[in-house]
Design a protein around this motif. Structure first.
Motif, PDB file in Angstrom:
ATOM      1  N   UNK A  63      19.860  16.756  66.173  1.00  0.00           N
ATOM      2  CA  UNK A  63      19.883  16.459  67.613  1.00  0.00           C
ATOM      3  C   UNK A  63      19.223  17.583  68.401  1.00  0.00           C
ATOM      4  N   UNK A  64      18.734  17.251  69.567  1.00  0.00           N
ATOM      5  CA  UNK A  64      18.165  18.236  70.482  1.00  0.00           C
ATOM      6  C   UNK A  64      19.332  18.823  71.273  1.00  0.00           C
ATOM      7  N   UNK A  65      19.715  20.044  70.965  1.00  0.00           N
ATOM      8  CA  UNK A  65      20.900  20.651  71.583  1.00  0.00           C
ATOM      9  C   UNK A  65      20.740  20.860  73.086  1.00  0.00           C
ATOM     10  N   UNK A  66      19.515  20.906  73.574  1.00  0.00           N
ATOM     11  CA  UNK A  66      19.292  21.059  75.011  1.00  0.00           C
ATOM     12  C   UNK A  66      19.422  19.732  75.757  1.00  0.00           C
ATOM     13  N   UNK A  67      19.343  18.625  75.020  1.00  0.00           N
ATOM     14  CA  UNK A  67      19.381  17.311  75.648  1.00  0.00           C
ATOM     15  C   UNK A  67      20.512  16.444  75.105  1.00  0.00           C
ATOM     16  N   UNK A  68      21.536  17.097  74.573  1.00  0.00           N
ATOM     17  CA  UNK A  68      22.650  16.333  74.022  1.00  0.00           C
ATOM     18  C   UNK A  68      23.950  17.124  74.123  1.00  0.00           C
ATOM     19  N   UNK A  69      25.032  16.386  74.056  1.00  0.00           N
ATOM     20  CA  UNK A  69      26.363  16.971  73.968  1.00  0.00           C
ATOM     21  C   UNK A  69      27.046  16.280  72.794  1.00  0.00           C
ATOM     22  N   UNK A  70      27.546  17.075  71.860  1.00  0.00           N
ATOM     23  CA  UNK A  70      28.266  16.548  70.703  1.00  0.00           C
ATOM     24  C   UNK A  70      29.725  16.973  70.829  1.00  0.00           C
ATOM     25  N   UNK A  71      30.612  15.987  70.800  1.00  0.00           N
ATOM     26  CA  UNK A  71      32.019  16.302  70.976  1.00  0.00           C
ATOM     27  C   UNK A  71      32.903  15.319  70.228  1.00  0.00           C
ATOM     28  N   UNK A  72      34.162  15.688  70.090  1.00  0.00           N
ATOM     29  CA  UNK A  72      35.117  14.842  69.390  1.00  0.00           C
ATOM     30  C   UNK A  72      36.526  15.216  69.819  1.00  0.00           C
ATOM     31  N   UNK A  73      37.483  14.507  69.267  1.00  0.00           N
ATOM     32  CA  UNK A  73      38.888  14.837  69.476  1.00  0.00           C
ATOM     33  C   UNK A  73      39.570  14.764  68.111  1.00  0.00           C
ATOM     34  N   UNK A  74      40.446  15.733  67.850  1.00  0.00           N
ATOM     35  CA  UNK A  74      41.163  15.768  66.583  1.00  0.00           C
ATOM     36  C   UNK A  74      42.663  15.743  66.847  1.00  0.00           C
ATOM     37  N   UNK A  75      43.410  15.490  65.791  1.00  0.00           N
ATOM     38  CA  UNK A  75      44.872  15.398  65.905  1.00  0.00           C
ATOM     39  C   UNK A  75      45.498  16.168  64.754  1.00  0.00           C
ATOM     40  N   UNK A  76      46.695  16.673  64.962  1.00  0.00           N
ATOM     41  CA  UNK A  76      47.406  17.365  63.898  1.00  0.00           C
ATOM     42  C   UNK A  76      47.408  16.437  62.677  1.00  0.00           C
ATOM     43  N   UNK A  77      46.960  16.921  61.506  1.00  0.00           N
ATOM     44  CA  UNK A  77      46.750  16.047  60.340  1.00  0.00           C
ATOM     45  C   UNK A  77      47.964  15.245  59.880  1.00  0.00           C
ATOM     46  N   UNK A  78      49.158  15.810  59.921  1.00  0.00           N
ATOM     47  CA  UNK A  78      50.336  15.048  59.491  1.00  0.00           C
ATOM     48  C   UNK A  78      50.613  13.884  60.436  1.00  0.00           C
ATOM     49  N   UNK A  79      50.495  14.123  61.731  1.00  0.00           N
ATOM     50  CA  UNK A  79      50.695  13.053  62.719  1.00  0.00           C
ATOM     51  C   UNK A  79      49.633  11.974  62.567  1.00  0.00           C
TER      52      UNK A  79
END
Length: 153
Positions: A63-79
């Motif tokens: 990806x072009x880091x100047x023209x993109x945003x990469x993001x996510x959401x994580x959760x506590x693994x046991x939950x």
């Protein structure tokens, strides 16, 4: 424009299972709509991508880091594992919610072995010897990683 194939620019949300990611994907769509509107673009929505595909399959390493945003959401693994068991096994397949069935699910589902390494890595994860360095590499590849348990802050 909601993207359905690999892309190098846009608002990229890696949608993790059982983390509240469907709700957050709605937020991503709203942000993309507002970004297009504020910039006076001729299109209704800025380029956005969100689904349960692994990050490396979408070629986010390119990806072009100047023209993109990469993001996510994580959760506590046991939950996350418990939520996944109840969602897919108990609710959908009507499996009895016993300790034995949950344990069997955990030990016989490959999805739980280094899950976040497999899904968040922008390169194909084939196992690593130095998990600390690999974790730092994953963290550096993302612009933002949210935590489900802290969404109310």
């Amino acid at each position: 424009k909601v993207l359905r194939s690999p892309a190098s620019e846009g608002f990229f949300f890696v949608k993790e299972m059982k983390t509240g990611s469907s709700t957050v994907a709605g937020v991503a769509i709203r942000i993309s709509l507002n970004m297009a509107r504020r910039q006076g673009k001729e299109y209704d929505i800025c380029k956005a991508r969100f689904d349960h595909t692994r990050a490396w399959q979408m070629k986010f390493a390119k990806r072009d880091r100047k023209k993109s945003i990469l993001w996510t959401i994580i959760r506590e693994p046991n939950s996350r594992a418990a939520s996944q068991f109840f969602h897919f096994e108990v609710s959908r397949k009507k499996v009895d919610p016993t300790d034995a069935n949950f344990e069997n699910y955990l030990f016989n589902t490959i999805d739980f072995d280094n899950h976040y390494f497999q899904t968040l890595s922008v390169t194909d994860y084939m196992g690593v010897e130095d998990e600390v360095n690999f974790t730092n590499k994953v963290l550096q590849d993302y612009d933002f990683i949210g935590v489900t348990e802290r969404m109310n802050e």
